[in-house]
Design a protein around this motif. Structure first.
Motif, PDB file in Angstrom:
ATOM      1  N   LYS A   7       0.840  -1.194   0.000  1.00  0.00           N
ATOM      2  CA  LYS A   7       0.000   0.000   0.000  1.00  0.00           C
ATOM      3  C   LYS A   7       0.878   1.249   0.000  1.00  0.00           C
ATOM      4  O   LYS A   7       1.838   1.342   0.755  1.00  0.00           O
ATOM      5  N   THR A   8       0.548   2.216  -0.849  1.00  0.00           N
ATOM      6  CA  THR A   8       1.319   3.455  -0.899  1.00  0.00           C
ATOM      7  C   THR A   8       1.144   4.230   0.400  1.00  0.00           C
ATOM      8  O   THR A   8       0.033   4.428   0.875  1.00  0.00           O
ATOM      9  N   LYS A   9       2.218   4.659   0.977  1.00  0.00           N
ATOM     10  CA  LYS A   9       2.169   5.424   2.213  1.00  0.00           C
ATOM     11  C   LYS A   9       1.685   6.843   1.945  1.00  0.00           C
ATOM     12  O   LYS A   9       2.104   7.500   0.996  1.00  0.00           O
ATOM     13  N   ARG A  10       0.816   7.309   2.824  1.00  0.00           N
ATOM     14  CA  ARG A  10       0.341   8.689   2.770  1.00  0.00           C
ATOM     15  C   ARG A  10       0.970   9.431   3.940  1.00  0.00           C
ATOM     16  O   ARG A  10       0.761   9.066   5.099  1.00  0.00           O
ATOM     17  N   VAL A  11       1.729  10.481   3.626  1.00  0.00           N
ATOM     18  CA  VAL A  11       2.520  11.170   4.631  1.00  0.00           C
ATOM     19  C   VAL A  11       2.101  12.637   4.726  1.00  0.00           C
ATOM     20  O   VAL A  11       1.980  13.321   3.705  1.00  0.00           O
ATOM     21  N   LEU A  12       1.884  13.102   5.955  1.00  0.00           N
ATOM     22  CA  LEU A  12       1.670  14.525   6.221  1.00  0.00           C
ATOM     23  C   LEU A  12       2.965  15.108   6.760  1.00  0.00           C
ATOM     24  O   LEU A  12       3.545  14.581   7.719  1.00  0.00           O
ATOM     25  N   VAL A  24      12.300  17.267   2.670  1.00  0.00           N
ATOM     26  CA  VAL A  24      11.733  15.946   2.945  1.00  0.00           C
ATOM     27  C   VAL A  24      10.553  15.677   2.018  1.00  0.00           C
ATOM     28  O   VAL A  24      10.411  14.574   1.476  1.00  0.00           O
ATOM     29  N   ALA A  25       9.717  16.693   1.803  1.00  0.00           N
ATOM     30  CA  ALA A  25       8.567  16.536   0.899  1.00  0.00           C
ATOM     31  C   ALA A  25       9.037  16.192  -0.512  1.00  0.00           C
ATOM     32  O   ALA A  25       8.506  15.279  -1.155  1.00  0.00           O
ATOM     33  N   GLU A  26      10.029  16.909  -0.996  1.00  0.00           N
ATOM     34  CA  GLU A  26      10.567  16.651  -2.333  1.00  0.00           C
ATOM     35  C   GLU A  26      11.106  15.226  -2.432  1.00  0.00           C
ATOM     36  O   GLU A  26      10.840  14.514  -3.400  1.00  0.00           O
ATOM     37  N   GLY A  32       7.891   8.023  -4.270  1.00  0.00           N
ATOM     38  CA  GLY A  32       6.587   7.439  -4.558  1.00  0.00           C
ATOM     39  C   GLY A  32       5.550   7.576  -3.473  1.00  0.00           C
ATOM     40  O   GLY A  32       4.475   6.976  -3.563  1.00  0.00           O
ATOM     41  N   PHE A  33       5.826   8.362  -2.433  1.00  0.00           N
ATOM     42  CA  PHE A  33       4.842   8.583  -1.388  1.00  0.00           C
ATOM     43  C   PHE A  33       3.769   9.575  -1.852  1.00  0.00           C
ATOM     44  O   PHE A  33       4.030  10.427  -2.713  1.00  0.00           O
ATOM     45  N   GLN A  34       2.599   9.486  -1.260  1.00  0.00           N
ATOM     46  CA  GLN A  34       1.583  10.527  -1.402  1.00  0.00           C
ATOM     47  C   GLN A  34       1.825  11.539  -0.285  1.00  0.00           C
ATOM     48  O   GLN A  34       1.812  11.166   0.892  1.00  0.00           O
ATOM     49  N   VAL A  35       2.058  12.789  -0.638  1.00  0.00           N
ATOM     50  CA  VAL A  35       2.482  13.788   0.341  1.00  0.00           C
ATOM     51  C   VAL A  35       1.433  14.875   0.504  1.00  0.00           C
ATOM     52  O   VAL A  35       0.981  15.473  -0.467  1.00  0.00           O
ATOM     53  N   ILE A 226      14.629   9.579   6.944  1.00  0.00           N
ATOM     54  CA  ILE A 226      13.190   9.745   7.134  1.00  0.00           C
ATOM     55  C   ILE A 226      12.412   8.892   6.137  1.00  0.00           C
ATOM     56  O   ILE A 226      11.377   8.304   6.481  1.00  0.00           O
ATOM     57  N   ASP A 227      12.919   8.790   4.913  1.00  0.00           N
ATOM     58  CA  ASP A 227      12.312   7.897   3.917  1.00  0.00           C
ATOM     59  C   ASP A 227      12.234   6.480   4.475  1.00  0.00           C
ATOM     60  O   ASP A 227      11.189   5.817   4.430  1.00  0.00           O
ATOM     61  N   ARG A 228      13.342   6.001   5.022  1.00  0.00           N
ATOM     62  CA  ARG A 228      13.390   4.645   5.569  1.00  0.00           C
ATOM     63  C   ARG A 228      12.419   4.479   6.735  1.00  0.00           C
ATOM     64  O   ARG A 228      11.717   3.466   6.848  1.00  0.00           O
TER      65      ARG A 228
END
Length: 325
Positions: A7-12, A24-26, A32-35, A226-228
């Protein structure tokens, strides 16, 4: 980038208008995260440069905080008041670095967010930072910047201890690197300031003698960590060593004097910018270098090497050459 369930991670990411939050957002977008990018300034340059869900945060509005936490798997909290503003307004420091963190954490728990990654600072330990510092070192800095960050940290760690959410606190050392927009408040940082000087003045000028030691870390290394942490089941990444600590020092592990960093930047100007730059510093009667700083983590492997240092510096010089020439 999917988790173990595909499942694609959704990150705020909060503090999206800042240096670390923007980078970090970039990075997470490229992975491939949803930001979802949260900022107090909905017109922030950073948000317009990225293909993200840009949301305005009203920190005193519980409904607003709950709304931005909906359908989110992980929160990366990069919001915070800087050291200068904290010294000028200690009450505001506690509000922003402490109360606002607690408010966001409460909304995250109520919204079913799984993990809360909170970015704090190495400066909770001491001022100046020197000697051997690991997560076992007792923080002793009483500056409002440090004490207000400790307040936010403790809230996250307590919530994790109680099992309400997976709380992770990262104490960052001196991170440096290119911002996403020129108006990001990052040009007071030593490395960023020197790279800008190299372009604007063709000369590097230190305010002191440059003999004090710091732990510098490229933002690329911070983003990679942070990606990890957004991807893996953090609390099982090293079962052989038992449950890992939710409190992590994030630094390069290199003790480097300010003058050594300035000389490294100076050495990169000719190959990157095509010209040499000068270097000036204040002299003093005692030219002995200050105490070494060994900022280490008991729980993380080395995050970077000298090649990653130079790569981040080169990209920062190119950025400054494009926007400040």
């Amino acid at each position: 980038m999917g988790d173990k369930m595909g499942k694609t991670k959704r990150v705020l990411i909060t503090g999206g208008g800042g240096l670390v939050g923007g980078r970090v957002a970039e990075h997470l977008l490229c992975s491939g995260f949803q930001v979802r990018l949260g900022t107090r300034d909905i017109k922030a340059d950073v948000g317009r440069l990225l293909d993200v869900d840009l949301v305005a945060i009203e920190w005193s509005d519980e409904e607003c905080l709950r709304a931005i936490c909906q359908d989110v798997d992980v929160i990366v909290n990069a919001m915070g008041m800087n050291a200068t503003d904290c010294a000028y307004n200690p009450a505001g420091a506690l509000l922003v670095n402490g109360v606002y963190v607690a408010s966001l954490l409460k909304a995250a728990i109520a919204s079913g967010v799984k993990r809360f990654i909170h970015l704090s600072t190495a400066h909770v330990y001491a001022s100046p930072l020197q000697g051997w510092i690991s997560e076992s070192t007792c923080p002793s800095n009483l500056h409002p910047y440090a004490t207000s960050h400790r307040s936010g940290e403790d809230t996250v760690l307590w919530a994790g201890e109680q099992g309400h959410i997976e709380g992770i606190v990262l104490r960052l050392s001196n991170a440096f690197g290119r911002p996403l927009a020129t108006r990001v408040r990052c040009w007071m940082l030593l490395v960023n300031d020197l790279c800008r000087q190299a372009v604007e003045n063709k000369n590097l000028t230190l305010k002191g003698n440059g003999l004090q030691h710091r732990d510098f870390i490229p933002l690329s290394a911070v983003c990679g960590l942070i990606d990890r942490l957004c991807q893996v089941d953090f609390f099982r990444i090293d079962e052989s060593r038992g449950r890992p600590s939710p409190l992590l020092n994030v630094g390069s592990g290199y003790s480097m004097s300010v003058i050594a960093m300035a000389e490294l930047i100076q050495s990169r100007c000719k190959p990157v910018l095509g010209y040499d730059v000068g270097l000036k510093r204040q002299s003093c009667s005692n030219e002995q270098e200050g105490p070494a700083l060994n900022y280490v983590s008991n729980h993380l492997p080395s995050l970077c090497d000298m090649e990653s240092f130079m790569d981040e510096i080169d990209k920062l010089l190119l950025y400054c050459n494009e926007y400040f020439r």
